[in-house]
Enzyme design. Sequence first.
Site, short mmCIF file in Angstrom:
data_model
loop_
_atom_site.label_atom_id
_atom_site.label_comp_id
_atom_site.label_asym_id
_atom_site.label_seq_id
_atom_site.Cartn_x
_atom_site.Cartn_y
_atom_site.Cartn_z
N LYS A 14 -0.59 -8.16 11.68
CA LYS A 14 -0.61 -7.18 10.58
C LYS A 14 -1.59 -6.09 10.98
O LYS A 14 -2.73 -6.37 11.34
CB LYS A 14 -1.04 -7.85 9.28
CG LYS A 14 -1.25 -6.84 8.13
CD LYS A 14 -1.63 -7.56 6.83
CE LYS A 14 -2.06 -6.55 5.77
NZ LYS A 14 -2.45 -7.21 4.51
N ASP A 33 -3.40 -2.64 9.92
CA ASP A 33 -3.79 -1.88 8.73
C ASP A 33 -4.11 -0.42 9.08
O ASP A 33 -3.96 0.02 10.23
CB ASP A 33 -4.99 -2.59 8.07
CG ASP A 33 -4.94 -2.52 6.55
OD1 ASP A 33 -4.25 -1.65 6.00
OD2 ASP A 33 -5.61 -3.36 5.90
N GLU A 75 0.84 0.74 6.77
CA GLU A 75 0.43 2.14 6.68
C GLU A 75 0.44 2.61 5.23
O GLU A 75 0.18 3.79 4.95
CB GLU A 75 1.35 2.96 7.61
CG GLU A 75 1.16 4.43 7.67
CD GLU A 75 2.09 5.16 6.72
OE1 GLU A 75 2.11 6.39 6.76
OE2 GLU A 75 2.82 4.51 5.93
N TRP A 76 0.75 1.68 4.29
CA TRP A 76 0.73 1.93 2.84
C TRP A 76 1.78 2.94 2.38
O TRP A 76 1.66 3.51 1.29
CB TRP A 76 -0.66 2.39 2.36
CG TRP A 76 -1.82 1.65 2.95
CD1 TRP A 76 -1.89 0.31 3.23
CD2 TRP A 76 -3.09 2.20 3.34
NE1 TRP A 76 -3.10 -0.01 3.76
CE2 TRP A 76 -3.86 1.12 3.84
CE3 TRP A 76 -3.64 3.48 3.32
CZ2 TRP A 76 -5.17 1.29 4.31
CZ3 TRP A 76 -4.94 3.65 3.78
CH2 TRP A 76 -5.69 2.57 4.28
N GLY A 77 2.77 3.21 3.22
CA GLY A 77 3.85 4.09 2.80
C GLY A 77 3.49 5.55 2.72
O GLY A 77 4.25 6.35 2.18
N ARG A 93 4.86 -1.49 5.47
CA ARG A 93 4.53 -1.39 4.05
C ARG A 93 5.02 -0.05 3.52
O ARG A 93 4.93 0.97 4.19
CB ARG A 93 3.02 -1.53 3.87
CG ARG A 93 2.53 -2.99 3.95
CD ARG A 93 2.65 -3.65 2.60
NE ARG A 93 1.84 -2.91 1.66
CZ ARG A 93 0.50 -3.03 1.57
NH1 ARG A 93 -0.16 -3.89 2.32
NH2 ARG A 93 -0.17 -2.30 0.70
N ASP A 103 -1.52 -1.37 -1.97
CA ASP A 103 -1.66 -2.82 -2.15
C ASP A 103 -1.11 -3.29 -3.50
O ASP A 103 -1.29 -2.65 -4.53
CB ASP A 103 -3.15 -3.22 -2.10
CG ASP A 103 -3.67 -3.24 -0.67
OD1 ASP A 103 -2.95 -2.82 0.25
OD2 ASP A 103 -4.82 -3.69 -0.49
#
Length: 404
Positions: A156, A158, A191-193, A209, A213
């Site tokens: 994963k 981040d 990459e949180w989109g 992603r 979160d």
Amino acid sequence: MWPLAMATRIVIQLLLCAALCCLPSPHAHGLNNGLGLTPPMGWNSWNFFGCKISEQLIQEMADALVTSGLADIGYTYVNIDDCWASHRDNEGNLVADKKSFPSGIKFLADKIHAKGLKIGIYSDAGILTCQRRPGSLYHELQDAQIFASWDIDYLKYDNCFNLGIQPQNRYPSMAVALNKTNRPIYFSICEWGQNDPAKWAGEIGNSWRTTDDIKDKWQSIVTIADINNQWAAYAGPGAWNDPDMLEVGNGGMTFNEYRAHFSIWCLMKAPLLIGCDVRNMTSETFEILSNVEAIAVNQDILGVQGSKVSKQGSGECLEVWAGPLSGSRVAVALWNRCSYGNNITASWGDVGIVSDSPMIVRDLWEHRFLSGSFIGNLTMYVESHDCKLLIFIPEEQKLYYGEQ
Ligand SMILES: *[C@@H]1O[C@H](CO)[C@@H](O)[C@H](O)[C@H]1NC(C)=O
Ligand SMILES: *[C@@H]1O[C@H](CO)[C@@H](O)[C@H](O)[C@H]1NC(C)=O
Ligand SMILES: *[C@@H]1O[C@H](CO)[C@@H](O)[C@H](O)[C@H]1NC(C)=O
Ligand SMILES: *[C@@H]1O[C@H](CO)[C@@H](O)[C@H](O)[C@H]1NC(C)=O
């Protein structure tokens, strides 16, 4: 333990075999490491434990996956999230925290593999991880090599402390580095989109992603599902949208809400990474996570992400979500987001079935077939903040399903 569910699983597998003969074989696009042909399943430490992890805890979780039976039904990745690393040594190699992981990650990987499971680790496409441990930006080759030398199966990756560099200029170097190790390592882009990763991450990662979160709250599930839904067309075998890990069992939602969360995550072909303490699950939590019929929707070989197809009611909070499955079947979720119970109607046109086709309907939470067959539409009552998860099956396939 659940004879009906087990029988159904066997039946569904039989049907799958029948269906496979007339399907083109799925092809992974992009990364080409052969992994993630169906969404990954397992457990991750973050949602419940955060930084409070240790090699003992990770091993206990692996044991609990095995003894509970969850490993047997597919939850095989045991993924360590942030906080396992402390520093780099004189040669620049990542070093595990001596207090919490005194035996090192290779030792842990061997223990996990000995249980028949796989091990995942965490790093960051920045100079530090989100919890300020060393990041992998500019260390991609060295870090990928050490992960491979530890027999890691999943990374994963981040997005903290990224120096403002575009993700398209940070994530590919880790994909290349992982490939160079010659060890197939599932690459989970986190990459949180922010930069529409669906448009570019399929070439370099197994999943990405699409959102911030997840939180253990109903509103978070609703918001995330809608964002993830926008990118449905980009998902497929080997490359999945990731609406973040499961919160089922963490205490912030009701049974119905967790059931809706799990139903929609299965239908959306989301990675199914359990985020609770599996040593200490309630029977309700176990009932949700171990629903092999819902899992079969998630793991269907066709790999098409289901999506929202209809909004109903005065508040437009009665929703129908649907997507095709192998064997000319269709997965349908009737999702009630309203604050009161109501009827929700799936019409054949909305869910993608030819209007005059008679279908039999399997209810995946009741573990039974609805009586009779249906043409044109199906209406069911759904409680507030609950979700029906159904499979519509062409009536002529009834034989496969015997007397259930
Ligand atoms: C590396 O990439 C090549 C070319 O796409 C692919 O054939 C190979 O399977 C990859 N190897 C790994 C370990 O991912
Ligand atoms: C197990 O969960 C219950 C609530 O479901 C909680 O009260 C208890 O403290 C937990 N036990 C451990 C060891 O975490
Ligand atoms: C749902 O449909 C049933 C059957 O048509 C009907 O009896 C019931 O009143 C409906 N419920 C609501 C809340 O509209
Ligand atoms: C469902 O189908 C029946 C029979 O064709 C039709 O009379 C009815 O109007 C349909 N209901 C909805 C909500 O589409």
